[in-house]
Design a protein around this motif. Structure first.
Motif, mmCIF file in Angstrom:
data_model
loop_
_atom_site.group_PDB
_atom_site.id
_atom_site.type_symbol
_atom_site.label_atom_id
_atom_site.label_comp_id
_atom_site.label_asym_id
_atom_site.label_seq_id
_atom_site.Cartn_x
_atom_site.Cartn_y
_atom_site.Cartn_z
ATOM 1 N N TYR A 150 0.874 -1.293 -0.146
ATOM 2 C CA TYR A 150 0.173 0.077 0.074
ATOM 3 C C TYR A 150 0.976 1.380 -0.024
ATOM 4 O O TYR A 150 0.555 2.123 -0.570
ATOM 5 C CB TYR A 150 -0.896 0.090 1.091
ATOM 6 N N ALA A 151 2.126 1.079 0.817
ATOM 7 C CA ALA A 151 2.783 2.251 0.912
ATOM 8 C C ALA A 151 3.466 2.573 -0.267
ATOM 9 O O ALA A 151 4.097 3.713 -0.545
ATOM 10 C CB ALA A 151 3.783 2.176 2.136
ATOM 11 N N LYS A 152 3.643 1.882 -1.185
ATOM 12 C CA LYS A 152 4.367 1.966 -2.721
ATOM 13 C C LYS A 152 3.701 2.955 -3.290
ATOM 14 O O LYS A 152 4.057 3.845 -4.206
ATOM 15 C CB LYS A 152 4.436 0.730 -3.515
ATOM 16 N N ILE A 153 2.433 3.331 -3.194
ATOM 17 C CA ILE A 153 1.384 4.034 -3.964
ATOM 18 C C ILE A 153 1.667 5.498 -3.222
ATOM 19 O O ILE A 153 1.496 5.564 -1.760
ATOM 20 C CB ILE A 153 0.159 3.747 -3.839
ATOM 21 N N GLY A 154 1.753 6.564 -3.905
ATOM 22 C CA GLY A 154 1.930 7.903 -3.083
ATOM 23 C C GLY A 154 3.227 8.318 -3.262
ATOM 24 O O GLY A 154 4.175 7.920 -3.647
ATOM 25 N N ILE A 155 3.375 9.524 -2.366
ATOM 26 C CA ILE A 155 4.787 10.213 -2.395
ATOM 27 C C ILE A 155 5.020 10.364 -0.835
ATOM 28 O O ILE A 155 4.086 11.034 -0.139
ATOM 29 C CB ILE A 155 4.838 11.542 -3.127
ATOM 30 N N GLY A 156 6.194 10.066 -0.449
ATOM 31 C CA GLY A 156 6.719 10.287 1.049
ATOM 32 C C GLY A 156 5.631 9.718 1.977
ATOM 33 O O GLY A 156 5.274 8.771 2.082
ATOM 34 N N GLY B 98 -0.842 5.679 -0.524
ATOM 35 C CA GLY B 98 -1.928 5.178 -0.969
ATOM 36 C C GLY B 98 -2.986 6.151 -1.839
ATOM 37 O O GLY B 98 -2.486 7.084 -2.177
ATOM 38 N N THR B 99 -4.270 5.678 -1.887
ATOM 39 C CA THR B 99 -4.997 6.383 -2.613
ATOM 40 C C THR B 99 -5.950 7.439 -1.726
ATOM 41 O O THR B 99 -6.124 6.882 -0.588
ATOM 42 C CB THR B 99 -6.116 5.477 -3.544
ATOM 43 N N LYS B 100 -6.604 8.100 -2.254
ATOM 44 C CA LYS B 100 -7.489 9.294 -1.636
ATOM 45 C C LYS B 100 -8.783 9.385 -2.414
ATOM 46 O O LYS B 100 -8.800 9.710 -3.626
ATOM 47 C CB LYS B 100 -6.825 10.315 -1.259
ATOM 48 N N LEU B 101 -9.807 9.522 -1.760
ATOM 49 C CA LEU B 101 -11.266 9.957 -2.324
ATOM 50 C C LEU B 101 -11.318 11.270 -2.393
ATOM 51 O O LEU B 101 -11.067 12.164 -1.338
ATOM 52 C CB LEU B 101 -12.416 9.398 -1.660
#
Ligand code: FES
Lengths: 452, 181
Positions: free
Chosen positions: A227-233, A237-240
């Motif tokens: 999960y932590a691989k998605i996103g920056i710093g 993850g993802t966000k709605l």
């Protein structure tokens, strides 16, 4: 196409029913957690994921869980905050309506990790039809053995109930929510003690937003590291995002954190650009309480870097030139919008929603509403702008709960970035008496007229 | 009228209220107050009179003041009578940007009342409310448990005609049979 972890199956027909949800991999996290993981191992995954509270504050969820008093003899509770009422925010409603079982699955897996045997989903009362959807889904989950006694033959048992609110924004604040769930007025409590020590019925309690709890499902399924691989710093993850206002395609979008703001606004995959071929004037990026930013500052930071949809990038520049990701309520204003008029609706909102416990908020929100109202309607006085700044300053930081700050920030930021527009209202009262003033004649800075 | 109507839940509502009370631990029955007030409002004409609130207090075995202070805090509880259809139009920022003010004006003209008022025939009460979490489908209004979204003047006309003709009372409560727990 961006990866979707929550809304992956949003368009699958019948995904709101147990059977279809289950066929699409639903409830796997419950099986995995209850059968192969200890409660602490589940929490470890949440910690590793870097998931931050999706309600607005952005506090690391795993850390919040770790504060729960596990030595207490009292029962522990998980309470889901579905009191979504921050203007501009409608993602939780969308999620609960479309994929109710995702929230229920998340509640079971999270309750197991926290050692809660009774959990509540507190839903704002106006979402009565959503409550109906949730109750149906809960019935299905009981029937399938995912709720009730000895879930999946393990010795873990959980009862899950939905609680309707009564129409009070303040109940989105976690201690006010707990008061309300105890059948009282939604007056926020003084902290400490924090809910993790003394929450619902003075028992150890975790309160998490709908989206936060839903995100536990993919985290347990794939592991926190994945999960932590998605996103920056620190924005993993993802966000709605709830997108509204003057855009071509309002709606709820699941984004990977780190998406450039510009792409979010203009790409066809998301907002689809500004409606009616107009230009963008300003954005409120994270729900009504975060600072409003003019076009140049929402697209780029003051340092000239591309602004990204992350907790850090949006707040780059602090309150001087930045804002916050907040609840993800993304409100876009085009060139015909009147900043003062728009602000007035927020000021009225906070005045209406102040619980009245703390004087600076109770009195200050009323003052701000009245002064903004008179400026907007062409009755502003010289000195009103400074008066507003002064009142906002005196509310900020001087109240038990964050509602005071939430009321002060929009006012302070609107004046910071659009002071000229306030001055225009005071200087040309006749021009603003028509409520559609800037629709008839978009506001043009006098400074630019002089230089032109 | 000199006969005072006895305030008592229907059989259905009584059964539901008993189930709701069981959702909370022993001695915490006061937690059922908000759900029961919604139920009472649906049962007794769309608003909460003092006798209605006293009745709820008696069910929960709490003092009447504990009910009054809660009922007066939350905006969904009406402490005065309302029309058959309570029309609640959102007017907060995002809805305003998409034309909520025009919709409100249109409804006012159509019904011949201002916000906060009830039509003389008792059919409609018009209220403006703050963000209902429908900003992406603005402008919008709520009537009972139903959301009506992406409103236009035409849609509003159609809706009001339909509601006016139906003669049914709008209610936040959805159904009393939905849940077995
Ligand atoms: S502003 Fe009207 S529903 Fe949100």
């Amino acid at each position: 196409m961006a990866r979707k972890l929550l809304l992956q199956h949003e368009n699958v027909p019948g995904i709101n029913t147990f059977d279809v949800y289950r066929k699409n991999g639903g409830y796997a996290s419950v099986e995995k957690a209850l059968k192969s993981m200890t409660p602490d191992e589940v929490m470890e995954e949440v910690k590793k994921s870097g998931l931050r509270g999706r309600g607005g504050a952005g506090f690391p969820a795993g850390m919040k869980w770790s504060f729960l008093d596990r030595k207490s003899e009292k029962p522990r509770y998980l309470v889901c905050n579905a009191d979504e009422s921050e203007p501009g925010t409608f993602k939780d409603r969308y999620l609960m309506e479309k994929i109710p079982h995702l929230l229920i699955e998340g509640m079971i897996t999270s309750s197991y990790s926290l050692g809660a045997n009774t959990s509540y989903i507190y839903v704002r009362g106006e979402y009565m039809y959503v409550i109906r959807i949730l109750e149906k889904a809960i019935e299905e989950a009981y029937a399938a053995g995912f709720l009730g006694k000895n879930i999946l033959g393990t010795n873990y048992s959980l009862d899950l109930f939905v609680q309707p609110g009564g129409g009070a924004y303040i109940c989105g604040e976690e201690t006010a929510l707990l008061e309300s769930l105890e059948g009282k007025r939604g007056n926020p409590r003084l902290k400490p003690p924090f809910p993790a020590i003394a929450g619902l019925y003075a028992s150890p309690t975790v309160v998490n937003n709908v989206e936060t709890i839903a995100a536990v499902v993919p985290i347990v399924n794939q592991g926190g590291d994945e999960y932590a691989k998605i996103g920056i710093g620190k924005s993993t993850g993802t966000k709605l995002i709830s997108a509204s206002g003057h855009i071509n395609k309002p709606g709820v979008y699941e984004i990977e954190l780190g998406l450039p703001v510009e792409e979010f606004i203009y790409s066809e995959e998301y907002c689809g650009g500004i409606w009616k071929g107009r230009k963008m004037k300003a954005v409120v990026a994270g729900g009504s309480s975060v600072p409003i930013l003019p076009t140049d500052l929402i697209l780029k930071t003051a340092k000239g870097e591309q602004r990204l949809m992350t907790y850090e990038s949006l707040s780059d520049g602090g309150f001087v030139s930045g804002t916050m990701l907040g609840s993800g309520g993304f409100i876009v204003l085009d060139e015909t919008a009147c900043i003062v008029q728009h602000l007035h609706t927020f000021a009225r909102f906070y005045h209406h929603e102040s619980c009245g416990q703390c004087s600076p908020c109770r009195e200050g929100t009323g003052w701000m509403e009245k002064v903004i109202h008179r400026i907007e309607h062409g009755h502003g006085h010289q000195g009103d702008i400074d008066l507003l700044v002064d009142v906002a300053k005196k509310i900020e930081g001087n109240t038990i709960c964050p509602l005071g700050d939430a009321a002060a920030w929009p006012v302070a930021s609107a004046i910071r970035h659009f002071r000229e527009e306030f001055e225009y209202h005071i200087k040309y009262p006749e021009k603003v008496k028509n409520p559609k003033h800037f629709e008839l004649e978009p506001f043009v800075s006098e400074k630019s007229l002089v230089t032109a | 009228m000199n006969e005072v109507e006895k305030i008592e839940f229907s059989k259905e509502a009584k059964a539901l209220s008993e189930r709701i009370i069981k959702r909370y631990p022993e001695g915490r029955q006061k937690s059922a107050l908000l759900p029961l007030l919604h139920l009472a409002q649906a049962e007794f004409g769309g608003w909460l009179s003092v006798p209605t609130m006293d009745y709820v207090a008696s069910i929960l075995n709490i003092k009447p003041i504990e009910v009054y202070e809660v009922a007066s805090f939350y905006s969904m509880f009406n402490l005065n009578p309302v029309g058959n259809c309570l029309i609640e139009v959102c007017r907060t920022g995002p809805c305003m940007l998409r034309g909520a003010n025009d919709i409100i004006e249109h409804i006012e003209n159509k019904l011949g009342i201002k916000e906060g008022e009830t039509t003389p025939d008792g059919k409609f009460t018009l209220k403006t409310v703050e963000c209902l979490g429908s900003c992406g489908t603005a402008p919008m209004l709520q009537c009972g448990a139903d959301y009506h979204e992406n409103l236009t003047n035409e849609k509003v006309d159609e809706l009001l005609d339909k509601l006016g003709a139906s003669g049914k009372r709008s209610s936040y409560m959805w159904s009393l049979k939905e849940n077995n727990r």
